[in-house]
Design an enzyme around this catalytic site. Sequence first.
Site, PDB file in Angstrom:
ATOM      1  CB  THR A 208      -7.104 -11.266   1.314  1.00 40.34           C
ATOM      2  OG1 THR A 208      -6.314 -12.182   0.550  1.00 40.34           O
ATOM      3  CG2 THR A 208      -6.282 -10.040   1.618  1.00 40.34           C
TER       4      THR A 208
ATOM      5  N   GLY B  12      -4.400  -4.209  -4.448  1.00 41.11           N
ATOM      6  CA  GLY B  12      -5.467  -3.228  -4.503  1.00 41.11           C
ATOM      7  C   GLY B  12      -4.986  -1.993  -5.202  1.00 41.11           C
ATOM      8  CG  HIS B  13      -3.240  -1.500  -8.530  1.00 40.27           C
ATOM      9  ND1 HIS B  13      -2.145  -0.910  -7.962  1.00 40.27           N
ATOM     10  CD2 HIS B  13      -2.833  -2.674  -9.017  1.00 40.27           C
ATOM     11  CE1 HIS B  13      -1.115  -1.718  -8.101  1.00 40.27           C
ATOM     12  NE2 HIS B  13      -1.505  -2.797  -8.727  1.00 40.27           N
TER      13      HIS B  13
ATOM     14  CB  THR C 144       1.951 -12.024   0.665  1.00 41.25           C
ATOM     15  OG1 THR C 144       0.809 -12.296  -0.119  1.00 41.25           O
ATOM     16  CG2 THR C 144       3.191 -11.959  -0.209  1.00 41.25           C
TER      17      THR C 144
ATOM     18  NE  ARG D  45       6.063 -30.547  -6.395  1.00 40.86           N
ATOM     19  CZ  ARG D  45       7.046 -31.397  -6.163  1.00 40.86           C
ATOM     20  NH1 ARG D  45       7.812 -31.794  -7.132  1.00 40.86           N
ATOM     21  NH2 ARG D  45       7.269 -31.843  -4.944  1.00 40.86           N
TER      22      ARG D  45
ATOM     23  CE  LYS E  59       1.219  10.867  -8.017  1.00 39.28           C
ATOM     24  NZ  LYS E  59       1.163  12.077  -7.273  1.00 39.28           N
TER      25      LYS E  59
ATOM     26  CG  ASP F 222      -1.727  -1.257   1.377  1.00 38.34           C
ATOM     27  OD1 ASP F 222      -2.301  -1.721   0.379  1.00 38.34           O
ATOM     28  OD2 ASP F 222      -1.744  -1.821   2.493  1.00 38.34           O
TER      29      ASP F 222
ATOM     30  N   GLY G 201     -10.890  -3.309   3.048  1.00 32.70           N
ATOM     31  CA  GLY G 201     -11.523  -2.244   3.813  1.00 32.70           C
ATOM     32  C   GLY G 201     -11.012  -2.146   5.241  1.00 32.70           C
TER      33      GLY G 201
END
Length: 424
Positions: free
Chosen positions: A128, A40-41, A238, A142, A18, A13, A301
């Site tokens: 998420t 999230g763009h 992640t 695999r 940008k 983030d 959110g």
Amino acid sequence: MPATIVIGTQWGDEGKGKAVDELASRMDFVVRYQGGNNAGHTVVAEGKVLKLHLVPSGILYPHITSVIADGVVVDPRVLIEEMDTLLGLGIDVSRLVVSGNAHLIMPYHLELERVTERFLGKNALGTTKRGIGPAYADKAARIGIRMQDLFDAKIFREKLEVVLKEKNLILTKVYGRLPLEADGIVEAYRAYAERLRPHVADTSKLLHEALRAGRNVLLEGAQGTLLDLDHGTYPFVTSSNPVAGYAIASAGIGPSQVERVVGIAKAYVTRVGAGPFPTEDLGQDGERMGERGREFGTTTGRKRRCGWFDAVIVRYASRLNGLTELFLTKLDVLSGFPAVRVCTGYRANGELFEDVPPHQSLFHRAEPVYEELEGWQEEIGAARTFEDLPSAARTYVRRLQELVDVPIRIVSVGPAREQSLPVP
Ligand code: GDP
């Protein structure tokens, strides 16, 4: 033949959207190289604010081919949904290309992630819940199903039935859930296959040929360096590798093709979800950053945790990614603080660390060592050159550059294009 990699230097983030926008005019290809529909763009198109979680933001530019590379995991339902949203806004999606080697997120990935997170209780990772981690796990085991499998109905069903046998045992015997039916999945995925067929290609070859023809390729990472599966704050990371090295592995091009590695850093730090965050500010300062910076997740959110700029982690990100330059975003958010702070090192177990400590337990305990600089009171969004900034803001930027030892090429003072100020 140059490729450019854009990578977040913190916990995601950082405002990559940008930075990509700034570079896009010179690019012919924009490539997403890891993660799934958890990026999230925030993009503005036709006066509408649009949230893209999977499709590369390059899609908004008619001259750019957008590529989803091998290392991304794709939920075809979400991909088609995003394509439809874009089409509804009059945006051409015919230049979207997806690698046939990309792994698919399947319904059992979503279901398993939901139940395992619940099972972990207070130790949940705060994922998420889009099935991304389980899809990567199956890729390594695999037993993953790939985009190209969609186009061989027999193989698709065979692979699905093998996997489903095991997944259904886990779902029913371990978690007490209902089993999933192969027929329903086959039918849904057959429809996805029809729709996606024109977009699936050998993207490594496509990019190789593009680079050979002297076209410009931008490889965009999702999440951020400190969320890297290997180099981040494991296990609060992640399930893929945002670091620059993975960009080339995923895209299927060689390291010698990369000319620039642009790190994106926010002028302060935010983090979503659990895990260590040494400069987190739980007081008024962090609250103020969150409010002024509108720090709520694009995908979830969720309210983001906020704190002061941490030079240790950005230095670490510079080392891991081989950054050639930095793009500093959201400096405008720091207006109005009597003083601004920068973390220059940590103290843990009575020891001083100028680098990320070698053991995670030390990082969890790390107390930031701050340097305090004079704040600036005026709003700076109207600045159009670096010299327009108050001298305290310029001093702050110069000091960050010194501490992280990477040239800051651009400072951003607002979401608009003209609010990107080149640093002399
Ligand atoms: P990303 O996924 O890395 O692009 O980050 P986010 O989803 O958090 O998006 C960044 C948000 O901050 C977007 O809404 C941008 O329009 C906004 N933004 C980007 N740069 C700046 C800046 O310099 N100042 C302010 N105030 N907002 C910015």
